[in-house]
Structure formats: structure tokens, C-alpha cells
Design a protein around this motif. Structure first.
Motif, short mmCIF file in Angstrom:
data_model
loop_
_atom_site.label_atom_id
_atom_site.label_comp_id
_atom_site.label_asym_id
_atom_site.label_seq_id
_atom_site.Cartn_x
_atom_site.Cartn_y
_atom_site.Cartn_z
N LEU A 106 27.56 -44.71 3.95
CA LEU A 106 26.41 -43.98 3.42
C LEU A 106 26.75 -42.78 2.50
CD1 LEU A 106 23.40 -44.22 3.35
CD2 LEU A 106 23.24 -42.97 5.51
N PRO A 107 27.65 -41.89 2.91
CA PRO A 107 27.96 -40.76 2.02
C PRO A 107 28.51 -41.22 0.66
CG PRO A 107 28.86 -40.40 4.21
CD PRO A 107 28.39 -41.81 4.17
N LEU A 108 29.17 -42.37 0.66
CA LEU A 108 29.77 -42.87 -0.59
C LEU A 108 28.71 -43.53 -1.46
CD1 LEU A 108 33.00 -44.46 0.96
CD2 LEU A 108 32.62 -42.10 0.20
N VAL A 109 27.75 -44.18 -0.82
CA VAL A 109 26.64 -44.79 -1.57
C VAL A 109 25.88 -43.69 -2.30
CG1 VAL A 109 24.43 -45.98 -1.34
CG2 VAL A 109 26.40 -46.75 -0.01
N VAL A 110 25.64 -42.58 -1.56
CA VAL A 110 24.91 -41.45 -2.16
C VAL A 110 25.63 -40.94 -3.40
CG1 VAL A 110 24.22 -39.05 -1.74
CG2 VAL A 110 23.87 -40.78 0.04
N ARG A 111 26.97 -41.03 -3.39
CA ARG A 111 27.75 -40.52 -4.54
C ARG A 111 27.91 -41.54 -5.64
NH1 ARG A 111 33.01 -37.74 -1.77
NH2 ARG A 111 31.89 -36.85 0.00
N GLY A 112 27.41 -42.75 -5.40
CA GLY A 112 27.52 -43.77 -6.44
C GLY A 112 28.88 -44.43 -6.53
N ILE A 113 29.62 -44.39 -5.45
CA ILE A 113 30.95 -45.02 -5.46
C ILE A 113 30.77 -46.54 -5.39
CG2 ILE A 113 33.16 -45.15 -4.25
CD1 ILE A 113 33.10 -42.33 -3.83
N PRO A 114 31.50 -47.29 -6.23
CA PRO A 114 31.33 -48.75 -6.27
C PRO A 114 31.75 -49.44 -4.98
CG PRO A 114 33.14 -48.07 -7.70
CD PRO A 114 32.49 -46.82 -7.23
N ARG A 115 31.16 -50.61 -4.73
CA ARG A 115 31.28 -51.33 -3.47
C ARG A 115 32.72 -51.55 -2.99
NH1 ARG A 115 28.85 -54.32 0.04
NH2 ARG A 115 29.73 -56.29 0.86
N LYS A 116 33.55 -52.11 -3.85
CA LYS A 116 34.93 -52.45 -3.46
C LYS A 116 35.63 -51.21 -2.91
CE LYS A 116 37.64 -55.54 -5.83
NZ LYS A 116 37.58 -56.88 -5.20
N LYS A 117 35.46 -50.11 -3.65
CA LYS A 117 36.11 -48.86 -3.25
C LYS A 117 35.54 -48.37 -1.92
CE LYS A 117 38.08 -45.18 -6.09
NZ LYS A 117 38.46 -45.26 -7.50
N ARG A 118 34.22 -48.56 -1.75
CA ARG A 118 33.57 -48.11 -0.51
C ARG A 118 34.16 -48.85 0.68
NH1 ARG A 118 28.37 -48.87 -3.14
NH2 ARG A 118 27.85 -50.48 -1.60
#
Ligand code: ATP
Ligand code: ATP
Ligand code: MG
Ligand code: MG
Lengths: 228, 228
Positions: A106-118
């Protein structure tokens, strides 16, 4: 750096008035490794919520890097909370309709980090708390209490926040699992993250560099850990 | 008296199959004072749910006072659960829209006990867990984590059940509050109630008469407490 100046928090529920914090003065420097102990009801979670910008004092001031928090817009506050603070809630606060992957990322989604990296970072965070990949497709209620607790910790650290605030992060863990979690906090602190742990467990507190004692809404002491 | 014979519990979540209990054999006699320890995820809560008739095994048998639980009607099960078993959940399971009085008195309301008597017994139960009258008009979210935990315990004991099952009842409590809770369990056991505590805390386990160790879904040992 966080500075609390004469912070008071009063809750009113109908007739019942509770003074959760009675004038707390505290400075936390960047990179510190602190624990907060005190009796149940003494104000630890309320204090952590102040430091974590999740709640505002009834009176007194909170400064983050010299800025008066009460003067920040909710947008700025949300930005700081997402980027700079990782919070482990005492009651986990996992999202029951999300699976574990979705909860941790969730915190990474909020930052717009791409899926693979997440996914890569979620697996890393899960590993750091002694978790298992098999948890990822499950929903929180399909995990044990201690597994949920570790997922909550993974979510707090996955974004590599500047400051980690953990409210009783080992209460549901056996000694070995608790050790893994504390070792992770210690390593993250060595790498530069500020870590503040509220705990009832002296063994956990003794792994930090300073132990603040809270009693009835005020800090009554700061102790050295006992490393024996 | 509870008898578990070769109890297995398998959870399936999509592809993921988890064997929570792998053939547990256990007899608990009336009036025993038992604790169950084991790593996070080892099956302790699942085991307690079996003993507390909250869940059914995938295979194997559970007998309560000689009666095969799988043959009891849901009405009979509900009756036993309400009258004979007091359960403290690992995640409290307090009803958020009820205030604390309404939460604690619930088992008594179900039994049709009149209001005045209910209030008297709620105050008694609250006292026994070190709680405070000021909590009664509050909602659960208006209490601290450890206060909520103690309310959950009060609810489990208010009905004077024959058997108390407590799933990690002190995880959110400081040493002093935990002591009050354990002393209450000990006193209730002396008065004849069967008490089974799942705990990660050796100090709590050492107050009971027998410690079962659960590992990966099986009971791997039964230890004597260490009273030092
Ligand atoms: N939302 C609220 N409304 C009313 N009172 C509250 C609220 N939150 C906390 N309190 C009260 O404020 C006091 C401090 O609560 P807090 O959660 O900070 O304690 P704590 O030290 O974290 O306790 P614990 O160790 O049990 O988690 C408690 O007496 C509690 O009942
Ligand atoms: N509803 C469920 N669906 C799927 N798997 C489950 C479910 N409940 C529990 N499990 C799994 O079963 C295993 C045992 O869970 P249980 O809650 O009994 O462990 P526990 O010993 O109580 O752990 P803890 O000490 O962390 O509370 C865990 O691996 C857990 O992920
Ligand atoms: Mg708290
Ligand atoms: Mg459990």
C-alpha cells in the motif's frame, strides 16, 4: 527530528474526561533508537500518534524538522506520513478485504511505484519480519495473530521511511519471532532510520539505546537499557 | 472434561493449503489449569477454537463430557458455549457499536439475567481484571489496547463459566496489569473453573499447573511449570 513541547491530550466522552497526555516534552533526534514503556493506559499510543502526526494535541506544540505541525496543510501532513513515517499500529489495522500483498504494498502504491518493483520490495519486507510468501494471497483473517502482526510491520518498513514508529510490535509473537523483528529494527536503525518502539517487553526495550518511561500521561524518566 | 482424538484442521485458500493441526490428542480434566505455548503460526488459536467449540476439525473427534461434539445440534452447541465456556479472543472481538457495559454484560443478557444483577456482576468482573468504572460508557475504540484486552477478559469471566479459554490474554499488558489478570485466573481456577491459557509469556505459563508445547500443529510435549 521531532520536538514535542508541553503536549497535552484530553479526550471527552460524554461526561467522562480523560487526560491522556499531561504536558509531554520530548526531543527525538534523527537516527535515534528509542523505546517507550509504561503501564497500560499511561498514554503511550496517544504519544506515538502525536509523534506520527496521526493526531493533534489538545494544547502544546509538535515540530517536525523545525516546522510547526499545526501550520502544515493536510496535504503536507499526508505527504510526510506516507514518505517519512512507517507506523505499526497496536491493533495492526490491516485492510480485511485486501490480501496480504495488497496490504503490504500500500505505501508503495500511494507513491506510484511500478508493480514489479513493489512485489520485489514486498518480498524483501516480508523476509525481514520472518514472514512467508505463502501468506501473500491470503486475507488478514486467514493468518494467525502473530502473522498479522508481522504483516503490519512489513507494511511499515516496505517504504524505507525515515522514521519507524512501532506500537507494541511483538505482543503476539513468541520469543524467536520477536527476536527476528527486533533484529530487523536494529539493522534498519544502523542504516540510519529513526526507530521508536512502544513496548511492554523489557527484552525488547533493552535492545534500544534509550528507554522513556511514561506514567499517567507524563514522561517520568529516561533509562539506560540493561544489556545483560 | 474435553477430549480431542487425532484432531486435524486443514485450511484451503485458493491454491494455498495450510495444515494448522496435524493430529492432536489431548484430554483436559475438569478444574485443570493449563497453558499452551508454541511458535507463532503453530496452531494454538486453532486448537483453542476446537476446545471452545468455535470451529470443527477437518478430521478427528472432539468430546465434551463424553458427548461427540459433531453430533450436537447447533442449538446445543450455542447453549454450551454461552453457559459453560468463557472465551477471550486474541483480537478481543469487542463489539464496536456497544459501549463497555453492553460488551461485558452480553453473556448475561443472552441468559436473561435482569439488569440490576447484570450491572453488579459487570462491576465485579471489571474489578477482577483491574479495570475502572469510568470505562463503562466508552466505546472500545475509546480505550487503550490493554484496556480493551481487559474488557475482553471481563466479558469471558462475567458469566462464571465452567471453562475459561484465554488466547494470549496479556499480550498488550504491562507486567503489573498482567499479574492482576493471571491472579484472577488462578483464583477462579482454585474456585473450580477449568482454565486454559494460550500464551507467549513464560511468566504467565509458569503460573499454571501444566504447559503443553505446540509445534507445527502437534503437541510435542507437556512441561512442568518453573516456579522460580
Ligand atoms: N479515543 C479515545 N477516547 C477517549 N479516551 C481515550 C481514547 N483513546 C485513548 N483514551 C484514553 O486515554 C488513555 C491513554 O490511552 P493510550 O491508548 O495512549 O494508552 P497506552 O499507554 O497505549 O495503553 P496500552 O498499554 O493499554 O496500550 C487511556 O486511559 C484511554 O482510556
Ligand atoms: N482462517 C484461516 N484460513 C487459512 N489459514 C489459516 C486460517 N487461520 C489460521 N490459518 C493458518 O493456520 C496456521 C495456524 O494458525 P493459528 O492462528 O492457530 O496459529 P497460532 O499458533 O495461534 O499463532 P499466533 O501465535 O501467531 O497467534 C497458521 O499458519 C495460519 O496462517
Ligand atoms: Mg497502547
Ligand atoms: Mg494465535
Amino acid at each position: 527530528i521531532i520536538r514535542l513541547v508541553d503536549v497535552r491530550k484530553v479526550y471527552r466522552v460524554g461526561e467522562v474526561k480523560t487526560i491522556a497526555l499531561r504536558g509531554v516534552n520530548l526531543v527525538v533526534y534523527r537516527g535515534e533508537y528509542i523505546s517507550i514503556m509504561g503501564p497500560s493506559g499511561s498514554g503511550k499510543s496517544t504519544l506515538l500518534n502525536m509523534i506520527g502526526l496521526l493526531d493533534r494535541p489538545t494544547s502544546g506544540k509538535v515540530y517536525i524538522d523545525g516546522r510547526d505541525v499545526s501550520k502544515l496543510s493536510s496535504k503536507e501532513l499526508a505527504h510526510i506520513r506516507n514518505r517519512e513515517i512507517g507506523f505499526v499500529f497496536q491493533t495492526f489495522n490491516l485492510i480485511s478485504r485486501f490480501n496480504i500483498l495488497e496490504n503490504i504494498e500500500l505505501p508503495l502504491v500511494v507513491r506510484g511505484i511500478p508493480r514489479k518493483k513493489r512485489i520485489k520490495r514486498v518480498l524483501e519486507a516480508l523476509r525481514m519480519v520472518g514472514g512467508d510468501e505463502s501468506w501473500l494471497p491470503k486475507k488478514p483473517t486467514q493468518l494467525s495473530g502473530g502473522q498479522q502482526q508481522r504483516v503490519a510491520i512489513a507494511r511499515a518498513i516496505v517504504g524505507e521511511p525515515e522514521m519507524i514508529l512501532a506500537d507494541e510490535p511483538t505482543g503476539n509473537l513468541d520469543r524467536a519471532s520477536a527476536k527476528v523483528v527486533v533484529e530487523t529494527f536494529t539493522r534498519l536503525n544502523k542504516e540510519g532510520q529513526t526507530v521508536i518502539i512502544v513496548t511492554h517487553d523489557p527484552e525488547v526495550a533493552n535492545c534500544t539505546d534509550k528507554i522513556y518511561i511514561l506514567r499517567d500521561g507524563v514522561i517520568v524518566g529516561a533509562e539506560e537499557p540493561n544489556r545483560d
